[in-house]
Design an enzyme around this catalytic site. Sequence first.
Site, PDB file in Angstrom:
ATOM      1  N   LYS A   1     -28.552 -56.142   8.967  1.00 16.31           N
ATOM      2  CA  LYS A   1     -27.481 -56.924   8.354  1.00 16.31           C
ATOM      3  C   LYS A   1     -27.269 -56.493   6.913  1.00 16.31           C
ATOM      4  O   LYS A   1     -28.230 -56.319   6.147  1.00 16.31           O
ATOM      5  CB  LYS A   1     -27.857 -58.410   8.416  1.00 16.31           C
ATOM      6  CG  LYS A   1     -26.793 -59.365   7.918  1.00 16.31           C
ATOM      7  CD  LYS A   1     -27.277 -60.808   8.054  1.00 16.31           C
ATOM      8  CE  LYS A   1     -26.208 -61.807   7.650  1.00 16.31           C
ATOM      9  NZ  LYS A   1     -26.694 -63.209   7.790  1.00 16.31           N
TER      10      LYS A   1
ATOM     11  N   SER B   1     -23.710 -65.956  10.645  1.00 16.72           N
ATOM     12  CA  SER B   1     -23.076 -64.901   9.868  1.00 16.72           C
ATOM     13  C   SER B   1     -23.576 -63.499  10.220  1.00 16.72           C
ATOM     14  O   SER B   1     -23.002 -62.491   9.804  1.00 16.72           O
ATOM     15  CB  SER B   1     -23.331 -65.156   8.364  1.00 16.72           C
ATOM     16  OG  SER B   1     -24.725 -65.121   8.077  1.00 16.72           O
TER      17      SER B   1
ATOM     18  N   SER C   1     -27.766 -68.513  11.465  1.00 15.69           N
ATOM     19  CA  SER C   1     -27.071 -67.228  11.419  1.00 15.69           C
ATOM     20  C   SER C   1     -27.753 -66.108  12.194  1.00 15.69           C
ATOM     21  O   SER C   1     -27.198 -65.005  12.292  1.00 15.69           O
ATOM     22  CB  SER C   1     -26.872 -66.787   9.966  1.00 15.69           C
ATOM     23  OG  SER C   1     -25.977 -67.651   9.309  1.00 15.69           O
TER      24      SER C   1
END
Length: 239
Positions: free
Chosen positions: A9, A81, A105
């Site tokens: 990420k 996210s 997330s």
Amino acid sequence: MHGIPVAVKDQIWTKGIRTTVGSRLMADFIPDEDATAIANLKRAGAVLLGKTNLTEFALGGSQRYGLNRNPWNLDRFTGGSSGGSGSATSAFLCSTSLGEDTGGSIRRPAAWCGIVGLRPSWGRVSRYGVAPGSWSMDQVGPISRTVEDAAITLGAIAGHDPRDPYSWDTPVPNYRHALGGDLSGVRVGAIRELIESEIVDPEVRNGIRAAAAVLEELGATVEDVSLPLTVHGGTWPPR
């Protein structure tokens, strides 16, 4: 993890590689060191394929670098996210990936993409070099296609880090060896307000109940529990 291709990420620092945290404001930020989780992955032999997309500043809102697409249906979203990590792993673009979870997330993209997401206990994985969402809640963890892959990934990134004073100074167990299929003595709570609500799709509800039945077959005790304050938290139910 020697030779295992991973994606990360774009909230997690990578030395010499742009880390945007999903924002145009950070478009030119290139860290001069790796986050501890990345350093641990490299030490274990993993190969970094690239960074994955996320909502801006990992806050679950807009996406400045394009919309994440769900590999199961390109018209669907991946959840946020850490949606880019969920999409990449589900689409077999990498063997495993890292996300960051403040309030779901990791778990949400994994669920929406049909794979495995694990939010480790707070402090199990160092947060050094991770752009913070909420410092007292952030936690880096694996998004993988199988439970075993998640166990291997967590074992590689976990451990004490003196640069994160809240990381656990305790040995990291072999999570892979703990996967025996026997859940005797484990208690699982099924939150009634999050399962029986009228806004929950019946297919989702039935899937949760089917998963609970599997856990019971493996020896776990599954109990319905009530958390009445759930309806007052965040945006649940959606308004």
